[in-house]
Design a protein around this motif. Structure first.
Motif, PDB file in Angstrom:
ATOM      1  N   ALA A 199      -2.456   2.543 -41.604  1.00 25.34           N
ATOM      2  CA  ALA A 199      -2.809   2.500 -40.180  1.00 25.34           C
ATOM      3  C   ALA A 199      -4.302   2.248 -40.001  1.00 25.34           C
ATOM      4  CB  ALA A 199      -2.400   3.800 -39.498  1.00 25.34           C
ATOM      5  N   PHE A 200      -5.135   2.916 -40.799  1.00 23.13           N
ATOM      6  CA  PHE A 200      -6.583   2.753 -40.691  1.00 23.13           C
ATOM      7  C   PHE A 200      -7.012   1.327 -41.026  1.00 23.13           C
ATOM      8  CE2 PHE A 200      -7.093   7.454 -42.130  1.00 23.13           C
ATOM      9  CZ  PHE A 200      -6.753   7.905 -40.865  1.00 23.13           C
ATOM     10  N   VAL A 201      -6.451   0.781 -42.108  1.00 22.16           N
ATOM     11  CA  VAL A 201      -6.794  -0.585 -42.509  1.00 22.16           C
ATOM     12  C   VAL A 201      -6.342  -1.568 -41.432  1.00 22.16           C
ATOM     13  CG1 VAL A 201      -6.316  -2.429 -44.186  1.00 22.16           C
ATOM     14  CG2 VAL A 201      -6.846  -0.120 -44.992  1.00 22.16           C
ATOM     15  N   GLY A 202      -5.134  -1.368 -40.913  1.00 24.05           N
ATOM     16  CA  GLY A 202      -4.599  -2.251 -39.875  1.00 24.05           C
ATOM     17  C   GLY A 202      -5.434  -2.265 -38.613  1.00 24.05           C
ATOM     18  N   CYS A 203      -6.039  -1.147 -38.294  1.00 25.50           N
ATOM     19  CA  CYS A 203      -6.879  -1.037 -37.093  1.00 25.50           C
ATOM     20  C   CYS A 203      -8.341  -1.353 -37.376  1.00 25.50           C
ATOM     21  CB  CYS A 203      -6.792   0.370 -36.512  1.00 25.50           C
ATOM     22  SG  CYS A 203      -5.196   0.807 -35.843  1.00 25.50           S
ATOM     23  N   GLY A 204      -8.685  -1.547 -38.639  1.00 26.64           N
ATOM     24  CA  GLY A 204     -10.068  -1.839 -38.990  1.00 26.64           C
ATOM     25  C   GLY A 204     -10.965  -0.610 -39.016  1.00 26.64           C
ATOM     26  N   LEU A 205     -10.369   0.577 -39.222  1.00 27.96           N
ATOM     27  CA  LEU A 205     -11.149   1.811 -39.238  1.00 27.96           C
ATOM     28  C   LEU A 205     -11.742   2.114 -40.605  1.00 27.96           C
ATOM     29  CD1 LEU A 205      -8.831   4.109 -37.083  1.00 27.96           C
ATOM     30  CD2 LEU A 205     -10.652   2.564 -36.337  1.00 27.96           C
ATOM     31  N   ILE A 206     -11.144   1.521 -41.654  1.00 31.25           N
ATOM     32  CA  ILE A 206     -11.675   1.663 -43.012  1.00 31.25           C
ATOM     33  C   ILE A 206     -11.577   0.317 -43.719  1.00 31.25           C
ATOM     34  CG2 ILE A 206     -11.062   4.114 -43.227  1.00 31.25           C
ATOM     35  CD1 ILE A 206      -8.730   3.261 -45.075  1.00 31.25           C
ATOM     36  N   THR A 207     -12.333   0.190 -44.793  1.00 34.17           N
ATOM     37  CA  THR A 207     -12.213  -0.972 -45.669  1.00 34.17           C
ATOM     38  C   THR A 207     -11.745  -0.493 -47.033  1.00 34.17           C
ATOM     39  OG1 THR A 207     -14.527  -0.808 -46.341  1.00 34.17           O
ATOM     40  CG2 THR A 207     -14.024  -2.304 -44.527  1.00 34.17           C
ATOM     41  N   THR A 208     -11.099  -1.376 -47.758  1.00 36.98           N
ATOM     42  CA  THR A 208     -10.601  -1.079 -49.099  1.00 36.98           C
ATOM     43  C   THR A 208     -11.461  -1.813 -50.112  1.00 36.98           C
ATOM     44  OG1 THR A 208      -8.357  -0.913 -48.226  1.00 36.98           O
ATOM     45  CG2 THR A 208      -8.565  -1.194 -50.585  1.00 36.98           C
ATOM     46  N   ILE A 209     -11.826  -1.097 -51.158  1.00 35.89           N
ATOM     47  CA  ILE A 209     -12.601  -1.672 -52.247  1.00 35.89           C
ATOM     48  C   ILE A 209     -11.790  -1.444 -53.517  1.00 35.89           C
ATOM     49  CG2 ILE A 209     -14.784  -1.550 -53.519  1.00 35.89           C
ATOM     50  CD1 ILE A 209     -15.600   0.096 -50.761  1.00 35.89           C
ATOM     51  N   ALA A 210     -11.507  -2.512 -54.248  1.00 35.50           N
ATOM     52  CA  ALA A 210     -10.738  -2.387 -55.486  1.00 35.50           C
ATOM     53  C   ALA A 210     -11.637  -2.743 -56.664  1.00 35.50           C
ATOM     54  CB  ALA A 210      -9.527  -3.299 -55.447  1.00 35.50           C
ATOM     55  N   ASP A 211     -11.615  -1.882 -57.691  1.00 34.35           N
ATOM     56  CA  ASP A 211     -12.424  -2.158 -58.886  1.00 34.35           C
ATOM     57  C   ASP A 211     -11.563  -2.634 -60.050  1.00 34.35           C
ATOM     58  OD1 ASP A 211     -11.188   0.076 -59.955  1.00 34.35           O
ATOM     59  OD2 ASP A 211     -13.029   1.234 -60.206  1.00 34.35           O
ATOM     60  N   GLY A 212     -10.317  -2.946 -59.771  1.00 33.73           N
ATOM     61  CA  GLY A 212      -9.409  -3.422 -60.811  1.00 33.73           C
ATOM     62  C   GLY A 212      -8.403  -2.374 -61.234  1.00 33.73           C
ATOM     63  N   THR A 213      -8.777  -1.114 -61.181  1.00 35.21           N
ATOM     64  CA  THR A 213      -7.848  -0.046 -61.546  1.00 35.21           C
ATOM     65  C   THR A 213      -7.626   0.945 -60.407  1.00 35.21           C
ATOM     66  OG1 THR A 213      -9.640   1.275 -62.497  1.00 35.21           O
ATOM     67  CG2 THR A 213      -8.437  -0.140 -64.005  1.00 35.21           C
ATOM     68  N   THR A 214      -8.612   1.121 -59.566  1.00 32.15           N
ATOM     69  CA  THR A 214      -8.534   2.104 -58.489  1.00 32.15           C
ATOM     70  C   THR A 214      -8.971   1.477 -57.181  1.00 32.15           C
ATOM     71  OG1 THR A 214      -9.128   3.835 -60.079  1.00 32.15           O
ATOM     72  CG2 THR A 214      -9.282   4.415 -57.763  1.00 32.15           C
ATOM     73  N   LYS A 215      -8.330   1.916 -56.091  1.00 28.15           N
ATOM     74  CA  LYS A 215      -8.762   1.514 -54.759  1.00 28.15           C
ATOM     75  C   LYS A 215      -9.605   2.631 -54.170  1.00 28.15           C
ATOM     76  CE  LYS A 215      -4.908  -1.386 -53.368  1.00 28.15           C
ATOM     77  NZ  LYS A 215      -3.806  -1.540 -52.412  1.00 28.15           N
ATOM     78  N   TYR A 216     -10.695   2.228 -53.560  1.00 26.22           N
ATOM     79  CA  TYR A 216     -11.566   3.166 -52.878  1.00 26.22           C
ATOM     80  C   TYR A 216     -11.614   2.790 -51.405  1.00 26.22           C
ATOM     81  CZ  TYR A 216     -13.119   4.266 -57.585  1.00 26.22           C
ATOM     82  OH  TYR A 216     -13.158   4.636 -58.898  1.00 26.22           O
ATOM     83  N   TYR A 217     -11.982   3.739 -50.587  1.00 20.10           N
ATOM     84  CA  TYR A 217     -11.998   3.509 -49.150  1.00 20.10           C
ATOM     85  C   TYR A 217     -13.343   3.893 -48.574  1.00 20.10           C
ATOM     86  CZ  TYR A 217      -7.135   3.502 -50.377  1.00 20.10           C
ATOM     87  OH  TYR A 217      -5.953   3.233 -50.997  1.00 20.10           O
ATOM     88  N   ARG A 218     -13.768   3.128 -47.579  1.00 20.46           N
ATOM     89  CA  ARG A 218     -15.021   3.389 -46.892  1.00 20.46           C
ATOM     90  C   ARG A 218     -14.788   3.220 -45.388  1.00 20.46           C
ATOM     91  NH1 ARG A 218     -19.113  -0.533 -48.830  1.00 20.46           N
ATOM     92  NH2 ARG A 218     -19.014   0.685 -50.724  1.00 20.46           N
ATOM     93  N   ILE A 219     -15.335   4.126 -44.612  1.00 21.99           N
ATOM     94  CA  ILE A 219     -15.166   4.078 -43.166  1.00 21.99           C
ATOM     95  C   ILE A 219     -16.001   2.935 -42.587  1.00 21.99           C
ATOM     96  CG2 ILE A 219     -17.024   5.688 -42.626  1.00 21.99           C
ATOM     97  CD1 ILE A 219     -15.018   6.925 -40.529  1.00 21.99           C
TER      98      ILE A 219
END
Length: 92
Positions: free
Chosen positions: A57-77
């Motif tokens: 829901a957050f990604v769909g609304c643009g409230l957070i971004t996803t950062i992938a390092d190849g093994t793990t996804k991280y999130y930033r507001i």
């Protein structure tokens, strides 16, 4: 995205449909620096299923971004995510 105050209020209201603790998840993402799903689970004591729903829901609304390092996804507001967290302090 650049939401109006009315749109932010509606999104804020709709987050309750995802989960009553959705804003708590968003606060944990804000307070962490590039936080992972596992970290969010430990902080909120919510299941991976619930966290995944909130994140989608957050990604769909643009409230957070996803950062992938190849093994793990991280999130930033995002700026819009910050606005959602501040909407109640400003009043409706």
């Amino acid at each position: 995205m650049n939401y109006t105050k009315e749109q932010l209020i509606k999104i804020d209201s709709n987050l309750l449909s995802v989960n009553i603790k959705a804003k708590e998840v968003l606060k944990v993402i804000r307070d962490g620096s590039e936080i992972s799903n596992k970290d969010i689970s430990e902080e909120t004591n919510l299941s991976k299923f619930v966290i995944d729903k909130c994140i989608a829901a957050f990604v769909g609304c643009g409230l957070i971004t996803t950062i992938a390092d190849g093994t793990t996804k991280y999130y930033r507001i995002t700026e819009e995510g910050e606005k959602i967290l501040n909407i109640n302090r400003e009043g409706k």
